[in-house]
Design a protein around this motif. Structure first.
Motif, mmCIF file in Angstrom:
data_model
loop_
_atom_site.group_PDB
_atom_site.id
_atom_site.type_symbol
_atom_site.label_atom_id
_atom_site.label_comp_id
_atom_site.label_asym_id
_atom_site.label_seq_id
_atom_site.Cartn_x
_atom_site.Cartn_y
_atom_site.Cartn_z
ATOM 1 N N TYR A 66 -17.139 -119.196 3.850
ATOM 2 C CA TYR A 66 -17.206 -118.371 2.908
ATOM 3 C C TYR A 66 -16.428 -118.803 1.472
ATOM 4 C CZ TYR A 66 -16.835 -114.120 0.269
ATOM 5 O OH TYR A 66 -16.751 -113.191 -0.995
ATOM 6 N N SER B 210 -16.885 -118.163 -3.018
ATOM 7 C CA SER B 210 -17.056 -116.724 -3.154
ATOM 8 C C SER B 210 -15.732 -115.826 -3.001
ATOM 9 C CB SER B 210 -17.959 -115.940 -1.975
ATOM 10 O OG SER B 210 -19.053 -116.651 -2.031
ATOM 11 N N LYS C 18 -18.040 -109.008 2.360
ATOM 12 C CA LYS C 18 -19.181 -109.815 1.902
ATOM 13 C C LYS C 18 -18.837 -111.218 2.788
ATOM 14 C CE LYS C 18 -20.392 -108.539 -3.077
ATOM 15 N NZ LYS C 18 -20.090 -108.927 -4.287
ATOM 16 N N SER D 253 -21.321 -110.993 5.251
ATOM 17 C CA SER D 253 -22.696 -110.612 5.015
ATOM 18 C C SER D 253 -24.110 -111.478 5.694
ATOM 19 C CB SER D 253 -22.887 -110.560 3.474
ATOM 20 O OG SER D 253 -24.077 -110.251 3.132
#
Length: 218
Positions: free
Chosen positions: A39, A44, A78, A81
């Motif tokens: 991630y 992000s 997130k 996610s």
């Protein structure tokens, strides 16, 4: 409460091997850590913070890593996610098993798969919640326990992973002024409510506070 007796017929579904559980927990933890790393690599998140977080993880036991990762996920949901926990579990089982046949045996055991999937969710999905009471805001943890009393006009959990939700200050507003408070069930103030604004930084000192035209690093 009566416990069902383990027999030859129900052995596979009833018996839980503590070594198996321990090892699958270990491999699941490695998979969850890898997911968060991916991630961050996808730009992000904040790489410098994640590097410090990973450095801390390297010296932890598996239960400590599980708790730290759960808190990471809580602050940045997130990160998981679209993540399929069945795939995480399948990879962990593959790492655990010595043979392909045994891996298929475990994956096809629906009751055991459900047991491990529930275990993963219980360990890693531990979300805090912002609550509102009479127009004031506070926070309670995943167990429903109040960690910040609902007495603030505004509250913001911080996107920082150098430690965890228990010790990292929360940005809050009281009587029109901003300050920092710890989610320690005592509402310990670590920066007085005297600022016009407080913003988060990527590196220590982690907070930039403004009071009139003056800026201060906290």
């Amino acid at each position: 409460m009566t416990m069902e007796k383990i027999t030859q017929e129900n052995f596979d579904s009833m018996y839980v091997d503590s070594i198996e559980v321990q090892q699958i927990d270990k491999f699941v933890c490695a998979e969850m850590s890898r997911q968060i790393h991916r991630y961050i690599k996808g730009m992000s998140g904040r790489k410098c913070i994640m590097e410090k977080f990973e450095e801390k993880l390297s010296g932890m036991t598996v239960p400590e890593k599980e708790e730290a990762i759960a808190r990471y996920i809580d602050l940045n949901r997130k990160a998981i996610s679209g993540l399929d926990f069945k795939l995480v579990l399948a990879r962990a089982i593959a790492n655990y098993c010595d043979t392909f046949d045994y891996m298929l045996h475990l994956v096809n055991n629906k009751q055991k798969m459900e047991y491990y999937l529930h275990r993963i969710r219980d360990k890693y999905i531990q979300y805090h919640e912002v609550i509102e009471v009479n127009g004031k805001f506070g926070i309670r943890d995943h167990k429903g326990e109040i960690i910040i009393k609902p007495q603030y006009d505004f509250i913001r959990t911080c996107y920082v992973y150098v430690d965890d939700l228990v010790t990292m200050p929360i940005i809050a507003q009281k009587d029109g002024k901003m300050g920092l408070v710890l989610p320690d069930r005592k509402d310990t103030v670590v920066a007085d409510f005297i600022y016009d604004d407080i913003q988060l930084r990527d590196e220590p000192p982690y907070f930039e506070a403004k009071k009139g035209k003056e800026k201060t690093l906290l």
